[in-house]
Design a protein around this motif. Structure first.
Motif, PDB file in Angstrom:
ATOM      1  N   PRO A 162       1.013  -1.169   0.177  1.00  0.00           N
ATOM      2  CA  PRO A 162      -0.178   0.175  -0.128  1.00  0.00           C
ATOM      3  C   PRO A 162       0.496   1.421  -0.076  1.00  0.00           C
ATOM      4  O   PRO A 162       0.234   2.695  -0.946  1.00  0.00           O
ATOM      5  CB  PRO A 162      -0.829  -0.165   1.586  1.00  0.00           C
ATOM      6  CG  PRO A 162      -0.386  -1.652   1.609  1.00  0.00           C
ATOM      7  CD  PRO A 162       0.413  -1.938   1.402  1.00  0.00           C
ATOM      8  N   ASN A 163       2.065   1.168   0.407  1.00  0.00           N
ATOM      9  CA  ASN A 163       2.153   2.322   0.518  1.00  0.00           C
ATOM     10  C   ASN A 163       3.856   2.780  -0.654  1.00  0.00           C
ATOM     11  O   ASN A 163       4.503   3.617  -0.587  1.00  0.00           O
ATOM     12  CB  ASN A 163       3.816   2.626   1.337  1.00  0.00           C
ATOM     13  CG  ASN A 163       3.012   2.102   2.864  1.00  0.00           C
ATOM     14  OD1 ASN A 163       1.496   3.176   3.424  1.00  0.00           O
ATOM     15  ND2 ASN A 163       3.379   1.713   4.077  1.00  0.00           N
ATOM     16  N   LEU A 164       4.231   1.614  -1.550  1.00  0.00           N
ATOM     17  CA  LEU A 164       4.669   1.957  -3.406  1.00  0.00           C
ATOM     18  C   LEU A 164       3.776   2.723  -3.830  1.00  0.00           C
ATOM     19  O   LEU A 164       2.623   2.487  -4.207  1.00  0.00           O
ATOM     20  CB  LEU A 164       5.251  -0.249  -3.303  1.00  0.00           C
ATOM     21  CG  LEU A 164       5.605  -0.716  -1.910  1.00  0.00           C
ATOM     22  CD1 LEU A 164       5.750  -2.016  -3.343  1.00  0.00           C
ATOM     23  CD2 LEU A 164       6.828  -0.506  -2.131  1.00  0.00           C
ATOM     24  N   PRO A 165       5.018   3.063  -4.183  1.00  0.00           N
ATOM     25  CA  PRO A 165       4.263   4.028  -6.184  1.00  0.00           C
ATOM     26  C   PRO A 165       3.834   3.074  -6.526  1.00  0.00           C
ATOM     27  O   PRO A 165       4.680   2.443  -6.912  1.00  0.00           O
ATOM     28  CB  PRO A 165       5.537   5.569  -6.026  1.00  0.00           C
ATOM     29  CG  PRO A 165       6.503   5.142  -5.439  1.00  0.00           C
ATOM     30  CD  PRO A 165       5.700   4.281  -4.387  1.00  0.00           C
ATOM     31  N   GLU A 166       3.151   3.789  -7.427  1.00  0.00           N
ATOM     32  CA  GLU A 166       2.392   3.039  -8.549  1.00  0.00           C
ATOM     33  C   GLU A 166       3.395   2.852  -9.868  1.00  0.00           C
ATOM     34  O   GLU A 166       3.293   1.603  -9.967  1.00  0.00           O
ATOM     35  CB  GLU A 166       1.429   3.970  -9.671  1.00  0.00           C
ATOM     36  CG  GLU A 166       0.391   4.369  -9.111  1.00  0.00           C
ATOM     37  CD  GLU A 166      -0.634   3.251  -8.552  1.00  0.00           C
ATOM     38  OE1 GLU A 166      -0.992   2.261  -9.348  1.00  0.00           O
ATOM     39  OE2 GLU A 166      -1.723   3.413  -8.039  1.00  0.00           O
ATOM     40  N   ASP A 167       4.383   3.126  -9.693  1.00  0.00           N
ATOM     41  CA  ASP A 167       5.695   3.303 -10.052  1.00  0.00           C
ATOM     42  C   ASP A 167       6.558   2.310 -10.330  1.00  0.00           C
ATOM     43  O   ASP A 167       8.008   2.266 -11.061  1.00  0.00           O
ATOM     44  CB  ASP A 167       6.363   4.697 -10.955  1.00  0.00           C
ATOM     45  CG  ASP A 167       6.914   5.312 -10.823  1.00  0.00           C
ATOM     46  OD1 ASP A 167       6.445   5.118  -9.172  1.00  0.00           O
ATOM     47  OD2 ASP A 167       7.407   6.343 -10.895  1.00  0.00           O
ATOM     48  N   ASN A 168       6.445   1.769  -8.662  1.00  0.00           N
ATOM     49  CA  ASN A 168       7.803   1.101  -8.384  1.00  0.00           C
ATOM     50  C   ASN A 168       7.797  -0.174  -8.535  1.00  0.00           C
ATOM     51  O   ASN A 168       6.575  -0.827  -8.670  1.00  0.00           O
ATOM     52  CB  ASN A 168       7.432   1.089  -6.756  1.00  0.00           C
ATOM     53  CG  ASN A 168       8.021   0.068  -6.160  1.00  0.00           C
ATOM     54  OD1 ASN A 168       8.310  -0.676  -5.724  1.00  0.00           O
ATOM     55  ND2 ASN A 168       9.165   0.289  -5.095  1.00  0.00           N
ATOM     56  N   PRO A 169       8.924  -0.458  -8.905  1.00  0.00           N
ATOM     57  CA  PRO A 169       9.166  -2.418  -9.638  1.00  0.00           C
ATOM     58  C   PRO A 169       8.715  -2.779  -8.594  1.00  0.00           C
ATOM     59  O   PRO A 169       7.729  -4.705  -9.156  1.00  0.00           O
ATOM     60  CB  PRO A 169      10.273  -2.507 -10.008  1.00  0.00           C
ATOM     61  CG  PRO A 169      10.881  -0.873  -9.815  1.00  0.00           C
ATOM     62  CD  PRO A 169      10.295  -0.626  -8.755  1.00  0.00           C
ATOM     63  N   GLU A 170       8.526  -3.289  -7.716  1.00  0.00           N
ATOM     64  CA  GLU A 170       7.788  -3.931  -6.749  1.00  0.00           C
ATOM     65  C   GLU A 170       6.569  -4.242  -6.567  1.00  0.00           C
ATOM     66  O   GLU A 170       6.214  -5.730  -6.932  1.00  0.00           O
ATOM     67  CB  GLU A 170       8.947  -4.136  -5.104  1.00  0.00           C
ATOM     68  CG  GLU A 170      10.168  -3.961  -5.050  1.00  0.00           C
ATOM     69  CD  GLU A 170      10.635  -5.688  -5.578  1.00  0.00           C
ATOM     70  OE1 GLU A 170       9.785  -6.532  -5.241  1.00  0.00           O
ATOM     71  OE2 GLU A 170      11.049  -5.498  -5.662  1.00  0.00           O
ATOM     72  N   ARG A 171       6.147  -2.978  -6.370  1.00  0.00           N
ATOM     73  CA  ARG A 171       4.195  -3.024  -7.035  1.00  0.00           C
ATOM     74  C   ARG A 171       3.462  -3.473  -8.216  1.00  0.00           C
ATOM     75  O   ARG A 171       3.293  -4.570  -8.431  1.00  0.00           O
ATOM     76  CB  ARG A 171       4.348  -1.828  -6.353  1.00  0.00           C
ATOM     77  CG  ARG A 171       2.377  -1.895  -6.595  1.00  0.00           C
ATOM     78  CD  ARG A 171       2.409   0.412  -6.603  1.00  0.00           C
ATOM     79  NE  ARG A 171       0.539  -0.278  -6.302  1.00  0.00           N
ATOM     80  CZ  ARG A 171      -0.090   0.625  -5.053  1.00  0.00           C
ATOM     81  NH1 ARG A 171       0.511   1.074  -4.216  1.00  0.00           N
ATOM     82  NH2 ARG A 171      -1.817   0.161  -5.379  1.00  0.00           N
ATOM     83  N   GLN A 172       4.712  -3.593  -9.096  1.00  0.00           N
ATOM     84  CA  GLN A 172       3.814  -3.886 -10.367  1.00  0.00           C
ATOM     85  C   GLN A 172       4.492  -5.284 -10.231  1.00  0.00           C
ATOM     86  O   GLN A 172       3.495  -6.424 -10.843  1.00  0.00           O
ATOM     87  CB  GLN A 172       4.915  -3.493 -11.122  1.00  0.00           C
ATOM     88  CG  GLN A 172       5.094  -2.164 -11.986  1.00  0.00           C
ATOM     89  CD  GLN A 172       5.698  -1.314 -12.375  1.00  0.00           C
ATOM     90  OE1 GLN A 172       6.818  -1.546 -12.667  1.00  0.00           O
ATOM     91  NE2 GLN A 172       5.279  -0.048 -13.034  1.00  0.00           N
TER      92      GLN A 172
END
Length: 129
Positions: A50-60
């Motif tokens: 939830p705290n990762l930015p949309e463009d963060n590779p981990e979130r992706q």
């Protein structure tokens, strides 16, 4: 040396000592199974989501892995538990089923996600059993 460097040095020494101790215990037959590292790593990543930015590779990576469970009737257990920080008891009330059922479903789903997020670790864990 600043505090951060000291902390990193201590963390590295502790991790090395723990790894060495676990290896000795496994080699001596005193322990035969260590709780899945890939499972823990997956949980940690899910809690961060939830705290990762949309463009963060981990979130992706997580978004991609979540596609693997999108057809599961209990897929929302993952979001409720890790993204919304709900307890298993709270989630079991929503699904109107036993705590143990939700806990088992969550474990199953995390293992599926782990196989997507950390496939090398999962394979290594299987080979070490």
């Amino acid at each position: 040396m600043n505090d951060q460097e000291l902390k990193e040095m201590i963390d590295q020494a502790a991790e090395a000592a723990a790894s060495k101790a676990v290896k000795k215990l496994k080699d001596s037959g005193r322990i035969t199974y260590v709780f899945s590292n890939s499972f823990k790593k997956t949980e940690e990543l899910l809690y961060l989501y939830p705290n990762l930015p949309e463009d963060n590779p981990e979130r992706q990576r997580i978004d991609q892995a979540m596609k693997r469970i999108e057809d599961d009737d209990y897929k929302d257990v993952i979001a409720s538990r890790y993204f919304d920080r709900m307890t298993i008891a709270e989630i079991s009330e929503i699904y109107d089923c036993k705590y143990q059922n939700i806990s088992k479903k969550r474990n199953k789903l995390v293992k599926i996600l782990a196989s997507e997020l950390f496939p090398e670790d999962v394979l290594q864990e299987i080979l070490e059993r």
